[in-house]
Scaffold this motif. Structure first.
Motif, mmCIF file in Angstrom:
data_model
loop_
_atom_site.group_PDB
_atom_site.id
_atom_site.type_symbol
_atom_site.label_atom_id
_atom_site.label_comp_id
_atom_site.label_asym_id
_atom_site.label_seq_id
_atom_site.Cartn_x
_atom_site.Cartn_y
_atom_site.Cartn_z
ATOM 1 N N ALA A 58 0.831 -1.208 0.000
ATOM 2 C CA ALA A 58 0.000 0.000 0.000
ATOM 3 C C ALA A 58 0.862 1.253 0.000
ATOM 4 O O ALA A 58 0.589 2.216 -0.713
ATOM 5 C CB ALA A 58 -0.931 -0.012 1.219
ATOM 6 N N ALA A 61 2.616 1.711 -3.340
ATOM 7 C CA ALA A 61 1.680 2.019 -4.425
ATOM 8 C C ALA A 61 1.183 3.459 -4.325
ATOM 9 O O ALA A 61 0.426 3.927 -5.162
ATOM 10 C CB ALA A 61 0.501 1.050 -4.386
ATOM 11 N N LEU A 63 -0.709 4.689 -1.855
ATOM 12 C CA LEU A 63 -2.035 4.812 -1.248
ATOM 13 C C LEU A 63 -2.029 5.767 -0.062
ATOM 14 O O LEU A 63 -3.001 6.477 0.181
ATOM 15 C CB LEU A 63 -2.545 3.433 -0.807
ATOM 16 C CG LEU A 63 -3.254 2.628 -1.889
ATOM 17 C CD1 LEU A 63 -3.530 1.216 -1.408
ATOM 18 C CD2 LEU A 63 -4.544 3.309 -2.303
ATOM 19 N N ALA A 66 -2.187 9.156 -1.495
ATOM 20 C CA ALA A 66 -3.515 9.423 -2.049
ATOM 21 C C ALA A 66 -4.503 9.795 -0.948
ATOM 22 O O ALA A 66 -5.293 10.726 -1.083
ATOM 23 C CB ALA A 66 -4.016 8.196 -2.822
ATOM 24 N N ILE B 20 -5.410 -3.949 -2.380
ATOM 25 C CA ILE B 20 -4.066 -3.360 -2.295
ATOM 26 C C ILE B 20 -3.082 -3.996 -3.283
ATOM 27 O O ILE B 20 -2.416 -3.277 -4.026
ATOM 28 C CB ILE B 20 -3.548 -3.396 -0.837
ATOM 29 C CG1 ILE B 20 -4.361 -2.404 -0.005
ATOM 30 C CG2 ILE B 20 -2.067 -3.054 -0.759
ATOM 31 C CD1 ILE B 20 -4.057 -2.420 1.475
ATOM 32 N N PRO B 21 -2.999 -5.349 -3.351
ATOM 33 C CA PRO B 21 -2.079 -5.927 -4.343
ATOM 34 C C PRO B 21 -2.448 -5.567 -5.783
ATOM 35 O O PRO B 21 -1.557 -5.266 -6.598
ATOM 36 C CB PRO B 21 -2.208 -7.437 -4.114
ATOM 37 C CG PRO B 21 -2.656 -7.562 -2.706
ATOM 38 C CD PRO B 21 -3.547 -6.382 -2.456
ATOM 39 N N TYR B 23 -4.143 -2.885 -6.908
ATOM 40 C CA TYR B 23 -3.827 -1.472 -7.092
ATOM 41 C C TYR B 23 -2.321 -1.284 -7.240
ATOM 42 O O TYR B 23 -1.843 -0.580 -8.127
ATOM 43 C CB TYR B 23 -4.367 -0.676 -5.896
ATOM 44 C CG TYR B 23 -4.169 0.812 -6.001
ATOM 45 C CD1 TYR B 23 -5.096 1.610 -6.664
ATOM 46 C CD2 TYR B 23 -3.053 1.435 -5.419
ATOM 47 C CE1 TYR B 23 -4.918 2.978 -6.762
ATOM 48 C CE2 TYR B 23 -2.873 2.801 -5.513
ATOM 49 C CZ TYR B 23 -3.804 3.574 -6.185
ATOM 50 O OH TYR B 23 -3.620 4.919 -6.267
ATOM 51 N N GLY B 24 -1.570 -1.926 -6.333
ATOM 52 C CA GLY B 24 -0.113 -1.821 -6.371
ATOM 53 C C GLY B 24 0.458 -2.339 -7.682
ATOM 54 O O GLY B 24 1.328 -1.720 -8.284
ATOM 55 N N TYR B 25 -0.080 -3.463 -8.148
ATOM 56 C CA TYR B 25 0.416 -4.084 -9.382
ATOM 57 C C TYR B 25 0.280 -3.132 -10.562
ATOM 58 O O TYR B 25 1.205 -2.935 -11.331
ATOM 59 C CB TYR B 25 -0.360 -5.374 -9.658
ATOM 60 C CG TYR B 25 0.185 -6.160 -10.819
ATOM 61 C CD1 TYR B 25 1.269 -7.010 -10.659
ATOM 62 C CD2 TYR B 25 -0.380 -6.031 -12.092
ATOM 63 C CE1 TYR B 25 1.780 -7.718 -11.730
ATOM 64 C CE2 TYR B 25 0.123 -6.737 -13.173
ATOM 65 C CZ TYR B 25 1.204 -7.585 -12.979
ATOM 66 O OH TYR B 25 1.715 -8.277 -14.039
ATOM 67 N N LYS B 27 0.087 0.019 -10.385
ATOM 68 C CA LYS B 27 0.921 1.208 -10.164
ATOM 69 C C LYS B 27 2.399 0.874 -10.379
ATOM 70 O O LYS B 27 3.271 1.689 -10.108
ATOM 71 C CB LYS B 27 0.722 1.725 -8.739
ATOM 72 C CG LYS B 27 -0.563 2.486 -8.552
ATOM 73 C CD LYS B 27 -0.373 3.956 -8.899
ATOM 74 C CE LYS B 27 -1.715 4.647 -8.945
ATOM 75 N NZ LYS B 27 -1.580 6.071 -9.247
ATOM 76 N N GLY B 28 2.673 -0.358 -10.801
ATOM 77 C CA GLY B 28 4.042 -0.735 -11.089
ATOM 78 C C GLY B 28 4.856 -1.176 -9.881
ATOM 79 O O GLY B 28 6.083 -1.227 -9.931
ATOM 80 N N VAL B 29 4.187 -1.493 -8.781
ATOM 81 C CA VAL B 29 4.910 -1.978 -7.612
ATOM 82 C C VAL B 29 5.210 -3.456 -7.805
ATOM 83 O O VAL B 29 4.371 -4.201 -8.320
ATOM 84 C CB VAL B 29 4.067 -1.793 -6.320
ATOM 85 C CG1 VAL B 29 4.781 -2.391 -5.121
ATOM 86 C CG2 VAL B 29 3.758 -0.332 -6.088
#
Lengths: 194, 178
Positions: A58, A61, A63, A66, B20-21, B23-25, B27-29
């Motif tokens: 999180a 990313a 978050l 945000a 979260i995973p 969204y992160g994925y 976003k390039g995490v």
């Protein structure tokens, strides 16, 4: 204070046991409790690892950032004495959103940075400014959406539904924050008038 | 209203675990590696809290097995039962603003002894999560910038704690029907 409480618990326990003629119970429970404490913490590790792993994603990313942007208008309203666009606002927002995600260790550095930046705005360097007291009021009453450690602890002690206290915790934490911020507002006005 | 709370309690974790995973994925995490990096902290946090938990378990264990806890409960029962507060929760109420590790230890002991799904267990869980360690935060935050006069920060913090405790009792009783 903590030292005193801890000592009172132990000493009064020993005294009551002695009065009941059951001193052997003290030895026995001291040993088993120590063992039980370690077992409880060991049971906690799995969920802690899972949770901190998810929260790291999180964080990376964006978050936390945000959420900080989302909260900006509200926080500006709570801190009227901070000039618009001042860097202290950014640190306060990051501290708040890290706390909301239950990222305690990540929140503290932002919090300390916020205090430094608020100190730059402060006229009397030894006396807390209005914004500092408000910031601390918000921090000590803690705003968390997910009480990760408590959930882990409940899972470790065999709860049927470890997360059932999320809702009640959110309500209680909102109450404590609203009361702390209101008390801060009232005391600030009252003391100024005197 | 309470159904909404139930829904939140049930869905928060599954939602976050999925959201979260994903969204992160996008976003390039590097989600797997980020997870492992964050997760490695988890073990050390547990190791760090272990001495606190053991210290409190031992103190409370002696206090309880000696019969001092039931003595305290009997003495305070007339006052506390009027408000629906179990006396066993008192050590937690006193410790919560003073020591984060100590409060966590007390919560753990209460959950272990009374069970996490009992009234005391649910109340302790809610109290533990709803406020923070007021004295610790004040001393660290103000200390870091050399503030001596903290004005009304301490009373405000403690008032917030008290409000959190009262709210916890009321909402746990309402939601779980005690």
């Amino acid at each position: 204070m903590v030292n005193l409480i801890w000592m009172i618990l132990v000493v009064s326990g020993v005294l009551v046991a002695a009065r009941h003629g059951e001193v052997s119970k003290v030895t026995e429970s001291a040993m088993t409790s120590a063992q039980l404490g370690v077992e409880t913490v060991l049971g906690l590790i799995g969920v802690m690892i899972l949770w901190l792993g998810i929260m790291k994603i999180a964080e990376e990313a964006g978050l936390v950032k945000a959420l900080a942007d989302f909260l900006r208008p509200l926080v500006q309203w709570i801190f009227p004495s901070i000039p618009k666009g001042h860097k202290a606002m950014g640190s306060i927002l990051m501290n708040m959103s890290a706390n909301l995600f239950g990222l305690g260790p990540a929140a503290t550095p932002f919090g300390l940075k916020a205090m430094q930046e608020l100190q730059e705005l402060n006229e009397d360097k030894e006396t807390a400014s209005d914004a500092m007291v408000t910031f601390l009021a918000m921090n000590t009453s803690s705003v968390t959406i997910i009480p990760g450690t408590v959930i882990a602890l409940r899972a470790a002690t065999g709860s049927v539904s470890p997360t059932e206290i999320v809702g009640t915790t959110i309500i209680a934490t909102i109450c404590s924050t609203v009361v702390a911020l209101s008390a801060d507002y009232i005391l600030r006005k009252y003391r100024r008038r005197r | 209203m309470w159904a909404v709370l139930d829904f939140i309690s049930l869905w928060t974790i599954p939602f976050l675990l999925a959201f979260i995973p994903v969204y992160g994925y996008f976003k390039g995490v590097r989600v797997y590696e980020a997870f492992v990096e964050g997760a490695s902290e988890g073990f050390w946090i547990a190791v760090r809290i272990m001495p606190y938990v053991v210290a409190v378990f031992v103190a409370l264990g002696i206090f309880r097995s000696a019969g001092a806890m039931s003595l305290l409960a009997e003495t305070l029962a007339p006052v506390l039962s009027f408000f629906g507060v179990p006396a066993e929760i008192l050590p937690l109420v006193i410790m919560r603003p003073l020591s984060g590790g100590g409060a966590l230890g007390i919560t753990a002991e209460l959950l272990k002894f009374h069970g996490p799904d009992s009234y005391i267990g649910r109340l302790a869980s809610t109290m533990q999560g709803s406020t923070d360690t007021t004295f610790y935060i004040l001393s660290v935050y103000f200390g870091s910038v050399g503030i001596r006069n903290t004005r009304h920060a301490l009373p405000v913090g403690l008032l917030g704690d008290l409000a959190g405790f009262i709210a916890a009792v009321m909402v746990v009783r309402l939601v779980f029907g005690y």
